[in-house]
Write a protein that holds these residues in place. Structure first.
Motif, PDB file in Angstrom:
ATOM      1  N   ARG A   1       2.053   1.160  -3.756  1.00  0.00           N
ATOM      2  CA  ARG A   1       1.404   2.200  -4.516  1.00  0.00           C
ATOM      3  C   ARG A   1       1.046   3.296  -4.180  1.00  0.00           C
ATOM      4  NH1 ARG A   1      -3.255  -1.611  -3.664  1.00  0.00           N
ATOM      5  NH2 ARG A   1      -2.436  -2.664  -5.267  1.00  0.00           N
ATOM      6  N   ARG A   2       0.624   3.866  -2.615  1.00  0.00           N
ATOM      7  CA  ARG A   2       0.908   5.490  -2.973  1.00  0.00           C
ATOM      8  C   ARG A   2       1.639   5.980  -3.080  1.00  0.00           C
ATOM      9  NH1 ARG A   2      -1.163   4.749   2.510  1.00  0.00           N
ATOM     10  NH2 ARG A   2       1.172   5.049   2.928  1.00  0.00           N
ATOM     11  N   TYR A   3       3.087   5.607  -2.579  1.00  0.00           N
ATOM     12  CA  TYR A   3       4.095   7.007  -3.519  1.00  0.00           C
ATOM     13  C   TYR A   3       3.974   6.407  -4.749  1.00  0.00           C
ATOM     14  CZ  TYR A   3       8.992   7.513  -4.644  1.00  0.00           C
ATOM     15  OH  TYR A   3      10.127   8.696  -4.422  1.00  0.00           O
TER      16      TYR A   3
ATOM     17  N   ALA B   1       1.728   6.789  -7.445  1.00  0.00           N
ATOM     18  CA  ALA B   1       0.418   7.319  -7.218  1.00  0.00           C
ATOM     19  C   ALA B   1       1.260   9.034  -6.953  1.00  0.00           C
ATOM     20  CB  ALA B   1      -0.470   7.358  -6.700  1.00  0.00           C
ATOM     21  N   GLU B   2       1.768   9.098  -6.207  1.00  0.00           N
ATOM     22  CA  GLU B   2       2.106  10.049  -5.809  1.00  0.00           C
ATOM     23  C   GLU B   2       2.757  11.086  -7.273  1.00  0.00           C
ATOM     24  OE1 GLU B   2       3.764  10.746  -1.547  1.00  0.00           O
ATOM     25  OE2 GLU B   2       1.243  10.349  -0.967  1.00  0.00           O
TER      26      GLU B   2
ATOM     27  N   GLU C   1       0.715  -0.906   0.131  1.00  0.00           N
ATOM     28  CA  GLU C   1       0.242   0.366   0.069  1.00  0.00           C
ATOM     29  C   GLU C   1       0.925   0.895  -0.091  1.00  0.00           C
ATOM     30  OE1 GLU C   1      -0.884  -2.438   2.059  1.00  0.00           O
ATOM     31  OE2 GLU C   1      -2.373  -3.111   1.032  1.00  0.00           O
ATOM     32  N   ASP C   2       2.356   1.218   1.183  1.00  0.00           N
ATOM     33  CA  ASP C   2       2.240   2.452   1.182  1.00  0.00           C
ATOM     34  C   ASP C   2       3.440   2.908  -0.420  1.00  0.00           C
ATOM     35  OD1 ASP C   2       2.601   2.455   3.371  1.00  0.00           O
ATOM     36  OD2 ASP C   2       3.991   1.823   4.630  1.00  0.00           O
TER      37      ASP C   2
END
Length: 112
Positions: free
Chosen positions: A58-60, A62-63, A55-56
C-alpha cells in the motif's frame, strides 16, 4: 636469452614436480566428483514467504501515485483514441493544424 629459457624451464619443472607429489583432480574428472558432497534437495516450502506485506504494498503504490505526472491534453486525447481503437470504435482524433476539423468526422462503431 639462454638464462631466461633455463629459468622458465626450471620453473615449469618445479611446478610439475609439485603436481606429481600432490595431484589434485581437475573439475572434469570422476575423481573430483567422488570427493564432492551431494547437495541436499531443497524444498520450496523450506523458506518462509518473502513477499512484501500488505502495508508495504500500500505504501509503495501510494508513493508511486505521488510520483505520477499528470497527462497533458494531447497525451490524454491520444490515450482515449488508443482505447477506442482497441475497442473497435472510431474516434475523431484531431490535432492543431490538422487538415480537417474534428467535426468533419463521424463517430460510429465498427461492426465486428
Amino acid at each position: 636469452m639462454r638464462d631466461r629459457i633455463a629459468r622458465t624451464l626450471a620453473w615449469v619443472l618445479s611446478v610439475l614436480a609439485q603436481w606429481a607429489r600432490n595431484p589434485r583432480p581437475s573439475k572434469h574428472t570422476a575423481a573430483y566428483l567422488v570427493h564432492q558432497p551431494v547437495p541436499a534437495p531443497t524444498s520450496p516450502w523450506a523458506k518462509p514467504w518473502t513477499s512484501p506485506s500488505k502495508e508495504d504494498a500500500r505504501r509503495y503504490f501510494a508513493e508511486q501515485a505521488e510520483w505520477a505526472v499528470p497527462l497533458t491534453p494531447v497525451q490524454r486525447e491520444r490515450r482515449i483514441a488508443l482505447c477506442e481503437a482497441a475497442a473497435g470504435r472510431d474516434y475523431p482524433y484531431s490535432y492543431p493544424g490538422a487538415p480537417f476539423p474534428r467535426s468533419a468526422f463521424r463517430c460510429m462503431a465498427v461492426a465486428a
